[in-house]
Every structure is written in C-alpha cells, then in structure tokens.
Design an enzyme around this catalytic site. Structure first.
Site, PDB file in Angstrom:
ATOM      1  N   ASP A   7     -51.458  39.135  19.693  1.00 39.23           N
ATOM      2  CA  ASP A   7     -52.296  39.973  20.761  1.00 39.23           C
ATOM      3  C   ASP A   7     -51.572  41.752  20.788  1.00 39.23           C
ATOM      4  OD1 ASP A   7     -53.276  40.246  23.921  1.00 39.23           O
ATOM      5  OD2 ASP A   7     -50.478  40.451  24.319  1.00 39.23           O
ATOM      6  N   SER A   8     -51.691  42.276  21.380  1.00 41.23           N
ATOM      7  CA  SER A   8     -51.628  43.770  22.006  1.00 41.23           C
ATOM      8  C   SER A   8     -50.022  42.974  22.582  1.00 41.23           C
ATOM      9  CB  SER A   8     -51.849  44.350  23.283  1.00 41.23           C
ATOM     10  OG  SER A   8     -52.286  43.871  24.514  1.00 41.23           O
ATOM     11  N   CYS A  70     -56.652  39.215  22.414  1.00 44.28           N
ATOM     12  CA  CYS A  70     -56.278  39.612  23.491  1.00 44.28           C
ATOM     13  C   CYS A  70     -57.410  40.614  23.008  1.00 44.28           C
ATOM     14  CB  CYS A  70     -55.680  41.311  22.347  1.00 44.28           C
ATOM     15  SG  CYS A  70     -55.987  42.696  23.089  1.00 44.28           S
ATOM     16  N   GLU A 150     -46.645  41.342  33.602  1.00 44.51           N
ATOM     17  CA  GLU A 150     -45.657  41.648  33.345  1.00 44.51           C
ATOM     18  C   GLU A 150     -44.362  41.099  34.255  1.00 44.51           C
ATOM     19  OE1 GLU A 150     -45.392  43.409  29.767  1.00 44.51           O
ATOM     20  OE2 GLU A 150     -47.056  42.714  29.267  1.00 44.51           O
ATOM     21  N   CYS A 180     -58.121  38.788  30.472  1.00 37.95           N
ATOM     22  CA  CYS A 180     -57.401  40.354  29.791  1.00 37.95           C
ATOM     23  C   CYS A 180     -56.909  38.492  29.772  1.00 37.95           C
ATOM     24  CB  CYS A 180     -57.144  40.593  30.935  1.00 37.95           C
ATOM     25  SG  CYS A 180     -55.664  41.724  30.926  1.00 37.95           S
ATOM     26  N   HIS A 182     -53.469  38.522  30.963  1.00 42.16           N
ATOM     27  CA  HIS A 182     -53.032  37.914  31.628  1.00 42.16           C
ATOM     28  C   HIS A 182     -52.895  37.318  32.849  1.00 42.16           C
ATOM     29  CE1 HIS A 182     -50.455  41.403  29.220  1.00 42.16           C
ATOM     30  NE2 HIS A 182     -49.279  41.761  29.772  1.00 42.16           N
TER      31      HIS A 182
HETATM   32  N1  DGL Z   1     -53.960  42.132  26.124  1.00 42.95           N
HETATM   33  C1  DGL Z   1     -54.229  42.806  26.703  1.00 42.95           C
HETATM   34  C2  DGL Z   1     -56.113  42.462  26.780  1.00 42.95           C
HETATM   35  O1  DGL Z   1     -55.998  40.714  26.683  1.00 42.95           O
HETATM   36  C3  DGL Z   1     -53.494  43.028  28.112  1.00 42.95           C
HETATM   37  C4  DGL Z   1     -52.735  44.047  27.913  1.00 42.95           C
HETATM   38  C5  DGL Z   1     -52.877  44.803  27.053  1.00 42.95           C
HETATM   39  O2  DGL Z   1     -53.546  46.288  27.783  1.00 42.95           O
HETATM   40  O3  DGL Z   1     -52.893  45.268  26.172  1.00 42.95           O
HETATM   41  O4  DGL Z   1     -56.646  43.047  26.971  1.00 42.95           O
END
Ligand code: DGL
Length: 247
Positions: A7-8, A70, A150, A180, A182
């Site tokens: 993930d990012s 992600c 976050e 997403c 989050h």
């Molecule tokens: N993990 C990213 C997503 O699911 C969200 C956070 C980011 O913008 O990196 O798109």
C-alpha cells in the site's frame, strides 16, 4: 502461503485485517510506502514507478502472491507490476467490481464509487462496472477523507461536515464502493449518512471473496506471522497496526 501486501502507506492495514479475520495466510509481509504517501494525488507515471519499486522490494522474500491493497495503484499500475513480478499480483479494483456485482440484484441499481483523485480519474471501477452491464454509476473523488482517517477522525462534526460537502447533491445510492484503503474506517459514518439499506463494498472483504473463489486454501492459519516494512517511520506503522488489527 506467504503473501506480500502493498500500500502507499498505512491504509492497506484495513485489507490485512480482512485477511487475518479469514485466516488465509501463514505469513503476511506488509510494505507501506509511508515516505511517499499519498499516491492518490500523483500522476499515473509516478504511481507506476513506485509500484514497480514495491515489486522489487518483495523479491527478497520469496512470496507466493502480491496483494495490492491500494486502490490508486490497483487502478493504474497492475499490468506493469505483473510484468515485473514472478508471483501473481492481484488488486482491489477487480475484486471490488466482482463483489459489487455479486451484492446487487438489479443492473439498474445506483452505484456510488468513492476514491482518491487518481482512482476516480482512472475510471477503472466505472469501466469494469459498465462491462458488467451496470448503468447508473456515479463517481466522486473524496480525498479529504484520507487525512481525516490518518488523524483518527472517525466521527464528529468535522467528519459530518466533510460528508455533507461531498454528498449533499447526490442521490441515495444502493451500493457504495469504498474505493480507498482508508474509507472502511469511516464506514459507520457513511452508512449513517445514507441509511442502513445502502450496501458498502469494502476492499478487504472483496479481496477475500475473490481469493476464496480463485485460489484453494486447504489450510487456515489462526495466527499468521506478520512482518511490517515501510519506507519511513516503521514504528508509526507498527503502532497503527496494533490499533487497527488489534494485535
Ligand atoms: N492507499 C490509497 C488508496 O487506496 C489512499 C492513500 C493515498 O492517497 O495514497 O487509494
């Protein structure tokens, strides 16, 4: 089965939580690119470059599978990751589309796709849903939810105002794709806003549904071995993991 989850940043832990709940893997190696998050506001070429670096990172672990938690990466860089990886690479967009199709009876259902700018601009969900003959799809980039989560803002006035800001002109959807990592953490607030009849599609649950359909899991692992890596501040990632995964 040893899986790499990419993930990012920290958000992909919401997918790890679903993997743990279903006891699918013996070992989960998580990599969050915390030094370069967010990906959701970056362009396709940058996301692809970072995603290929993540594939290289996982090479030293001899994993059986890479799960891209992600959505922004799944929407833009899956083909390129597959080209560079010797193990299968699966993303959350395809599984999210399948889970939505399985959950909805009517092709006339109203579907709302939420995600980062990168995910929404890619139209990956929209294209996939139209291929499955859904007609009423609305997409909305709701990036402000990312920093709120976050900051552990899962309820309250600030979140309510943000929900209103994004949703005030929308029709009530039959299903919402939480596109997403989050967004599952604010699913309660989203459900409260639209009402309990609206179905929420969660990337983690969708990927589990997809995995159980595509792969055989003859054995379940009650206690997976977890290893966390990040490009910056791994302690912060581990602390979030403790809270989100209740470990
Ligand atoms: N993990 C990213 C997503 O699911 C969200 C956070 C980011 O913008 O990196 O798109």
């Amino acid at each position: 089965m040893k899986v790499g989850v990419f993930d990012s940043g920290i958000g992909g832990l919401s997918v790890v939580r679903s993997l743990l709940e279903h006891e699918l893997f013996e070992e989960i190696i998580y990599f969050g690119d915390t030094a370069r998050v967010p990906y959701g506001i970056k362009d396709k070429t940058t996301i692809i470059r970072y995603a290929i670096e993540a594939v290289e990172f996982f090479k030293k672990f001899d994993i059986d599978l890479i799960i891209v938690a992600c959505n922004s990466v799944s929407a833009h860089a899956l083909d390129e990751m597959r080209e560079h990886s010797s193990s299968p690479v699966i993303g959350v967009v395809e599984s999210g589309i399948l889970a939505t199709a399985n959950a909805l009876k009517s092709k006339a259902s109203n579907i709302l796709v939420l995600g980062t700018k990168a995910t929404i601009n890619s139209k990956a969900y929209e294209i996939g849903l139209r291929e499955k003959e859904f007609k009423n799809i609305e997409s909305k980039a709701t990036g402000l939810f990312v920093p709120l989560v976050e900051e552990e803002v899962y309820e309250g006035d600030l979140l309510d105002a943000t929900l209103k800001h994004y949703f005030k002109d929308l029709n009530k959807p039959d299903a919402i794709i939480l596109g997403c990592t989050h967004f599952p953490l604010i699913s309660k607030a989203i459900k409260n806003y639209f009402g309990s009849e609206t179905i929420l599609i969660h990337s983690g649950d969708a990927i589990v549904e997809y995995l159980e359909c595509e792969f055989k899991f003859p054995k379940r692992y009650k206690k997976a071995k977890l290893r966390f890596f990040s490009s910056e501040n791994t302690d912060a990632l581990k602390n979030t993991a403790k809270k989100w995964l209740l470990i």
